[in-house]
Design a protein around this motif. Sequence first.
Motif, PDB file in Angstrom:
ATOM      1  N   MET A 143     -11.734 -26.522  23.244  1.00 51.05           N
ATOM      2  CA  MET A 143     -10.387 -26.266  22.744  1.00 51.05           C
ATOM      3  C   MET A 143     -10.329 -26.393  21.234  1.00 51.05           C
ATOM      4  O   MET A 143      -9.691 -25.579  20.552  1.00 51.05           O
ATOM      5  CB  MET A 143      -9.396 -27.230  23.411  1.00 51.05           C
ATOM      6  CG  MET A 143      -9.185 -26.982  24.889  1.00 51.05           C
ATOM      7  SD  MET A 143      -8.235 -28.302  25.709  1.00 51.05           S
ATOM      8  CE  MET A 143      -6.697 -28.241  24.804  1.00 51.05           C
ATOM      9  N   VAL A 144     -10.994 -27.409  20.685  1.00 51.39           N
ATOM     10  CA  VAL A 144     -11.024 -27.594  19.230  1.00 51.39           C
ATOM     11  C   VAL A 144     -11.741 -26.428  18.568  1.00 51.39           C
ATOM     12  O   VAL A 144     -11.283 -25.879  17.552  1.00 51.39           O
ATOM     13  CB  VAL A 144     -11.700 -28.929  18.868  1.00 51.39           C
ATOM     14  CG1 VAL A 144     -11.880 -29.040  17.360  1.00 51.39           C
ATOM     15  CG2 VAL A 144     -10.882 -30.101  19.401  1.00 51.39           C
ATOM     16  N   GLU A 145     -12.863 -26.036  19.147  1.00 55.95           N
ATOM     17  CA  GLU A 145     -13.633 -24.909  18.609  1.00 55.95           C
ATOM     18  C   GLU A 145     -12.811 -23.625  18.629  1.00 55.95           C
ATOM     19  O   GLU A 145     -12.806 -22.861  17.660  1.00 55.95           O
ATOM     20  CB  GLU A 145     -14.906 -24.730  19.434  1.00 55.95           C
ATOM     21  CG  GLU A 145     -15.791 -23.588  18.966  1.00 55.95           C
ATOM     22  CD  GLU A 145     -17.019 -23.434  19.838  1.00 55.95           C
ATOM     23  OE1 GLU A 145     -17.478 -22.287  20.006  1.00 55.95           O
ATOM     24  OE2 GLU A 145     -17.513 -24.451  20.375  1.00 55.95           O
ATOM     25  N   ASP A 146     -12.103 -23.393  19.749  1.00 60.34           N
ATOM     26  CA  ASP A 146     -11.272 -22.197  19.843  1.00 60.34           C
ATOM     27  C   ASP A 146     -10.193 -22.178  18.770  1.00 60.34           C
ATOM     28  O   ASP A 146      -9.946 -21.156  18.125  1.00 60.34           O
ATOM     29  CB  ASP A 146     -10.615 -22.126  21.220  1.00 60.34           C
ATOM     30  CG  ASP A 146     -11.603 -21.744  22.311  1.00 60.34           C
ATOM     31  OD1 ASP A 146     -12.744 -21.378  21.980  1.00 60.34           O
ATOM     32  OD2 ASP A 146     -11.224 -21.828  23.496  1.00 60.34           O
ATOM     33  N   ALA A 147      -9.528 -23.329  18.576  1.00 62.99           N
ATOM     34  CA  ALA A 147      -8.446 -23.404  17.601  1.00 62.99           C
ATOM     35  C   ALA A 147      -8.948 -23.169  16.180  1.00 62.99           C
ATOM     36  O   ALA A 147      -8.249 -22.586  15.347  1.00 62.99           O
ATOM     37  CB  ALA A 147      -7.760 -24.763  17.699  1.00 62.99           C
ATOM     38  N   MET A 148     -10.177 -23.604  15.903  1.00 64.14           N
ATOM     39  CA  MET A 148     -10.718 -23.494  14.555  1.00 64.14           C
ATOM     40  C   MET A 148     -11.315 -22.122  14.253  1.00 64.14           C
ATOM     41  O   MET A 148     -11.216 -21.633  13.115  1.00 64.14           O
ATOM     42  CB  MET A 148     -11.804 -24.562  14.341  1.00 64.14           C
ATOM     43  CG  MET A 148     -11.303 -25.985  14.329  1.00 64.14           C
ATOM     44  SD  MET A 148     -12.663 -27.176  14.208  1.00 64.14           S
ATOM     45  CE  MET A 148     -13.384 -26.728  12.617  1.00 64.14           C
ATOM     46  N   LEU A 149     -11.944 -21.492  15.254  1.00 59.54           N
ATOM     47  CA  LEU A 149     -12.812 -20.356  14.972  1.00 59.54           C
ATOM     48  C   LEU A 149     -12.407 -19.043  15.626  1.00 59.54           C
ATOM     49  O   LEU A 149     -12.919 -17.990  15.218  1.00 59.54           O
ATOM     50  CB  LEU A 149     -14.249 -20.692  15.404  1.00 59.54           C
ATOM     51  CG  LEU A 149     -14.889 -21.919  14.756  1.00 59.54           C
ATOM     52  CD1 LEU A 149     -16.255 -22.174  15.370  1.00 59.54           C
ATOM     53  CD2 LEU A 149     -15.005 -21.727  13.246  1.00 59.54           C
ATOM     54  N   ARG A 150     -11.528 -19.056  16.620  1.00 59.25           N
ATOM     55  CA  ARG A 150     -11.298 -17.836  17.381  1.00 59.25           C
ATOM     56  C   ARG A 150      -9.889 -17.284  17.180  1.00 59.25           C
ATOM     57  O   ARG A 150      -8.951 -18.023  16.885  1.00 59.25           O
ATOM     58  CB  ARG A 150     -11.582 -18.080  18.866  1.00 59.25           C
ATOM     59  CG  ARG A 150     -13.058 -18.351  19.125  1.00 59.25           C
ATOM     60  CD  ARG A 150     -13.402 -18.452  20.591  1.00 59.25           C
ATOM     61  NE  ARG A 150     -14.845 -18.449  20.771  1.00 59.25           N
ATOM     62  CZ  ARG A 150     -15.614 -19.531  20.708  1.00 59.25           C
ATOM     63  NH1 ARG A 150     -15.069 -20.710  20.487  1.00 59.25           N
ATOM     64  NH2 ARG A 150     -16.922 -19.430  20.867  1.00 59.25           N
ATOM     65  N   SER A 151      -9.786 -15.993  17.381  1.00 60.28           N
ATOM     66  CA  SER A 151      -8.499 -15.322  17.237  1.00 60.28           C
ATOM     67  C   SER A 151      -7.559 -15.750  18.355  1.00 60.28           C
ATOM     68  O   SER A 151      -7.992 -16.252  19.397  1.00 60.28           O
ATOM     69  CB  SER A 151      -8.690 -13.807  17.274  1.00 60.28           C
ATOM     70  OG  SER A 151      -9.081 -13.392  18.579  1.00 60.28           O
TER      71      SER A 151
END
Length: 231
Positions: A143-151
Amino acid sequence: MADSKDELLVNLSRNPWFGALPLAERKAMLAVADTVQLRTGEMLYRKDAVAGGFYGVVQGAFKISTLGEDGREGILSVVEAGNWLGEASLLDGLPRPHDATAVQASVVLVIQPQAFKRLMQRTAFARAIAVLLCGRLRVLYGMVEDAMLRSTRTRIARRLLTLARGDATMASDARASVAVSQEALAMMLGITRQTLSKELKVLVRDGVLGLGYGRIEIVAMGELEVRGALA
């Protein structure tokens, strides 16, 4: 609830985490579990409360949420039937980190703190709890990775795929229908309802999703997986 222990064993064993436990551990858990029924909107536990047990959802579902300083609700996940929750506070002795509220009439099994402590003395059960925590940690980092790196569109696809597989336990077979409202999904993603609606319209137009009342239909699972894999 009319289900016998044998029926509960069969039904709960469909959950990947519980089903992977040795049979002796599954039976030991059910032997010490009490049954509690909750109405829609009733809280299983509140944030900052003292831990009252380890819970297995037999019927229904719970939203795991918290409130911001401005009073807005943030939904972290939806825990459906078959899943277990509440182990963290039993392990570290700290208060509950969030609210757990029934989103429909629900039935849960409750393993009280002392019984949980005794189960933790069993090597297979303790190892299984470690595996459960690892699964939650992977979801959290994701979830953290998605919020930081993904559209935003990719994040929507990934969250729908997670929900389709039963959230943290990640069943191998994804369902084609996810029982989540657009409002709840927007809260999970930390975006506005308007932003979510705009992105969902694109996915519907492309034949990936269909929208229903209180649910989202996955029309093209393979295409959703492709879109969820994009960075």
